[in-house]
Write a protein that holds these residues in place. Structure first.
Motif, PDB file in Angstrom:
ATOM      1  N   ILE B  21       3.291   3.991  -0.012  1.00 12.70           N
ATOM      2  CA  ILE B  21       2.067   4.042   0.756  1.00 12.70           C
ATOM      3  C   ILE B  21       2.333   5.757   1.340  1.00 12.70           C
ATOM      4  O   ILE B  21       3.315   5.729   2.873  1.00 12.70           O
ATOM      5  CB  ILE B  21       1.588   3.375   2.000  1.00 12.70           C
ATOM      6  CG1 ILE B  21       1.097   2.016   1.008  1.00 12.70           C
ATOM      7  CG2 ILE B  21       0.499   3.989   2.900  1.00 12.70           C
ATOM      8  CD1 ILE B  21       1.111   1.259   2.704  1.00 12.70           C
ATOM      9  N   SER B 170      -1.863   6.916  -2.255  1.00 11.80           N
ATOM     10  CA  SER B 170      -2.548   8.182  -0.858  1.00 11.80           C
ATOM     11  C   SER B 170      -4.209   7.744  -0.674  1.00 11.80           C
ATOM     12  O   SER B 170      -4.652   7.903  -1.914  1.00 11.80           O
ATOM     13  CB  SER B 170      -2.123   9.704  -0.993  1.00 11.80           C
ATOM     14  OG  SER B 170      -2.793  10.071   0.293  1.00 11.80           O
ATOM     15  N   LEU B 223      -3.393  -2.191   4.049  1.00 12.00           N
ATOM     16  CA  LEU B 223      -2.674  -2.055   2.838  1.00 12.00           C
ATOM     17  C   LEU B 223      -1.060  -2.437   2.952  1.00 12.00           C
ATOM     18  O   LEU B 223      -0.524  -2.941   2.496  1.00 12.00           O
ATOM     19  CB  LEU B 223      -2.739  -0.966   2.426  1.00 12.00           C
ATOM     20  CG  LEU B 223      -3.220   0.545   1.602  1.00 12.00           C
ATOM     21  CD1 LEU B 223      -3.781   0.994   1.302  1.00 12.00           C
ATOM     22  CD2 LEU B 223      -3.533  -0.676  -0.038  1.00 12.00           C
TER      23      LEU B 223
END
Lengths: 86, 552
Positions: B21, B170, B223
């Motif tokens: 991430i 992203s 996430l």
């Protein structure tokens, strides 16, 4: 002193032409400004020139003040006439 | 539990890997320590000037990684350099430091946001994109103001560079983000925002990193619960935490794909010929310099269609002659040893090109488009022809093709303009290519009955089967409800194609097919049997078709 010029090149004053104009302006000692749509900006700054949103056929005023003002105006006028190619 | 999310394909590819991430705003981290230090304008001035210097150095180093084939990348970097080095930004920032007693990072941030506001006030899609560029450069400069001793690229990407090769998730990525990643550590990109047309997507494609954009659902997810994902751009989807079965079927799909690729590779460097020894050259359809690699990798024998529209779309003013020349020249320099057919501008009222004054049309596909538009916007047409002809000096064998031709007088008029431009260039002693042929797209049905007259004017035709089909079957290809009628296997359409090829042959016109049926497994053999001289398609299909033709 100042001079009225019409921007001829089709893409107007986008990033690259703005960069060219700023580069030429920077080579002179004089204070040089571009006036368009009642806004006046420093011609040596590509960023400021881009904020004017100048498109093809726009009429702008080039204003120069300083020891090499006349030469500066001539050089910039030629640059505009040549569609910003150096 | 696995979770499927849909997005838009921005760069093709299939990959399974761990998630990384990527979060922005690293420059925030050390900001607080400034609050405890004393304000000293000369120290802040120095910090600011050093930060500009280091940022410019970074970009200079980045630029040196690329060669002239990466012109797009270099152009983006140079624009960024001029924005970092801008005297007005410098002056205003220094004024804030010295007269308003502001810390360098506060002063710089204020000046940049002032410019961002001015940019966003302008109604111009091009300048809206520039706001993202401003964010990109200011992140770097701010980072160096706050962390003068650290390295921005290393700091931002070190976590990634220390990890296994990963798929990056992203919100959006700037061009510098993409160029800054260590390529061997990146398996793919999945962005919740973004568009296939952004600078970043263009970069992902040219670097051949699979990329999915607009996966909005990601924003609603926690996430941290997910560790790995499958990125499958063919289905425009990602599967988060795929289960064993999903991984297995994906891997089978990939290995089948790889096996086929390997088999196909054996057809590289060979001529395309049938069992009987009939040669059928296979060409590539391209849109510009970004496709050069793919043409070479997939071993195209020629370029059957160089579409030039890409240069003209998504901007408020048309590209200058110089810009066009540079682009065409790049393509010709790398591919000019092959025969190239370039098509002049083919846009109409359905496309975003605000600088072209087309009246609102009820049916733009039957309106002012292709050569019809160019004959109305003669300056635009002349500029393009000048740029093509100047660049033609780098091409051994060039075909210039006019699109959407329906009458002989259009061809005559277009040729007249072409000849004027050519004479002008010759008079100014500008070198142009030695071998230049003129041709037309065969996509308006009625042209098929006047190919004799066409052959008095040009030497080749290229059948644009996508439009020809849509015009001859009265069938919008995009209309899902027409699927049963809209198959190009329609018997009437096939006989029509045969008629066109026969007429072309009778009149010594070289005839190619550049529409998507050129690689249609059922129709392609038929095209060869009726005598089409050559086929042109997306480069990725070439080796597959060459393998099929070898079996005919």
């Amino acid at each position: 002193m100042e001079m009225k010029k019409t921007i001829l090149n089709p893409e107007g004053l986008h990033a690259r032409p703005a960069g060219q104009l700023a580069k030429v302006a920077t080579s002179f000692k004089s204070k040089i400004e571009v006036i368009f749509n009642q806004k006046t900006v420093n011609a040596k700054s590509a960023m400021s020139l881009m904020t004017l949103g100048i498109i093809q056929s726009s009429e702008v005023i080039i204003k120069a003040d300083g020891p090499d003002a006349e030469e500066a105006i001539q050089k910039i006028a030629t640059l505009i006439d040549n569609h910003f190619s150096v | 539990m696995s979770l499927k999310i849909i997005g838009q394909k921005a760069a093709p590819g299939m990959v399974h890997g761990p998630i990384f991430i990527f979060k922005k705003g690293n420059s925030e981290i050390n900001r607080s320590h400034h609050l405890f230090s004393d304000f000293d304008p000369s120290k802040e001035t120095l910090l600011f000037e050093k930060a500009l210097y280091k940022s410019l150095q970074d970009l200079e180093n980045l630029k040196n990684k690329f060669t002239s084939i990466d012109k797009e990348k270099i152009d983006i970097i140079e624009v960024h350099q001029s924005l970092i080095d801008d005297p007005e930004v410098k002056e205003q920032t220094l004024a804030k430091i010295n007269h308003e007693n502001k810390f360098a990072y506060v002063a710089y941030e204020e000046v940049i946001s002032l410019f961002k506001n001015m940019f966003s006030e302008i109604e111009d899609s091009y300048l809206k994109q520039r706001v993202l560029d401003l964010e990109d450069i200011s992140n770097r400069v701010l980072f160096y103001i706050i962390n003068p001793e650290l390295n921005f690229s290393y700091f931002s990407y070190s976590q990634l560079n220390d990890s296994r090769p990963s798929i990056i998730i992203s919100e959006d990525l700037t061009p510098s983000d993409i160029l800054g990643f260590e390529k061997t550590k990146v398996l793919g990109f999945v962005l919740s925002k973004g568009s296939p047309q952004s600078h970043s997507s263009i970069l992902a494609r040219s670097m051949e990193i699979p990329c999915l954009v607009g996966a909005h659902e990601l924003e609603t997810l926690d996430l941290s619960k997910y560790t790995d994902l499958i990125l499958d751009t063919e289905n425009s989807e990602v599967i988060l935490n795929p289960n064993i079965n999903e991984v297995k079927s994906f891997e089978e799909k990939v290995s089948l794909f790889k096996f086929k690729q390997k088999q196909l590779f054996s057809f590289k460097g060979k001529k395309t010929e049938t069992k009987m020894g009939k040669l059928v050259p296979l060409g590539a359809n391209i849109s510009g310099p970004l496709d050069i690699d793919s043409v070479i990798k997939n071993d195209a024998e020629f370029i059957g269609l160089y579409r030039t529209e890409f240069l003209f779309l998504d901007r408020i003013t048309p590209p200058s002659e110089e810009e066009q020349y540079e682009t065409y020249r790049t393509v010709f320099q790398y591919l000019g040893h092959k025969r190239i057919i370039i098509r002049t501008l083919d846009i109409g009222g359905d496309k975003e090109a605000p600088y072209i004054r087309i009246q609102k049309e009820e049916n733009p596909f039957l309106g002012v488009r292709g050569i019809r538009l160019c004959l109305k916007e003669i300056e635009l047409f002349k500029t393009q022809l000048r740029a093509i002809l100047r660049a033609s000096n780098f091409c051994n064998d060039l075909g210039i093709m006019f699109p959407m031709v329906s009458t002989i007088s259009e061809i005559k008029e277009a040729k007249k303009i072409f000849n004027t431009v050519k004479t002008e260039l010759e008079q100014s002693k500008i070198q142009i290519g030695k071998k230049i042929n003129i041709g037309v797209m065969m996509e308006v049905p009625s042209l098929a009955w006047i190919l004799k007259e066409v052959s008095d004017e040009v030497t080749f035709i290229s059948i644009g089967t996508n439009d020809l089909f849509q015009y001859s079957n009265a069938c919008d290809r995009m209309n899902n409800q027409l699927q049963t009628i809209s198959s190009p296997t329609h018997e009437g359409f096939q006989r029509f194609l045969k008629f066109i090829v026969q007429e072309a042959k009778k009149n010594q016109l070289h005839v190619g097919v550049c529409g998507s049926i050129a690689h249609h497994p059922e129709i392609m053999p038929y095209l060869i049997s009726i005598g089409v001289d050559e086929l042109s398609m997306t480069a990725q299909n070439i080796l597959t078709v060459r393998a099929q033709i070898a079996d005919l």
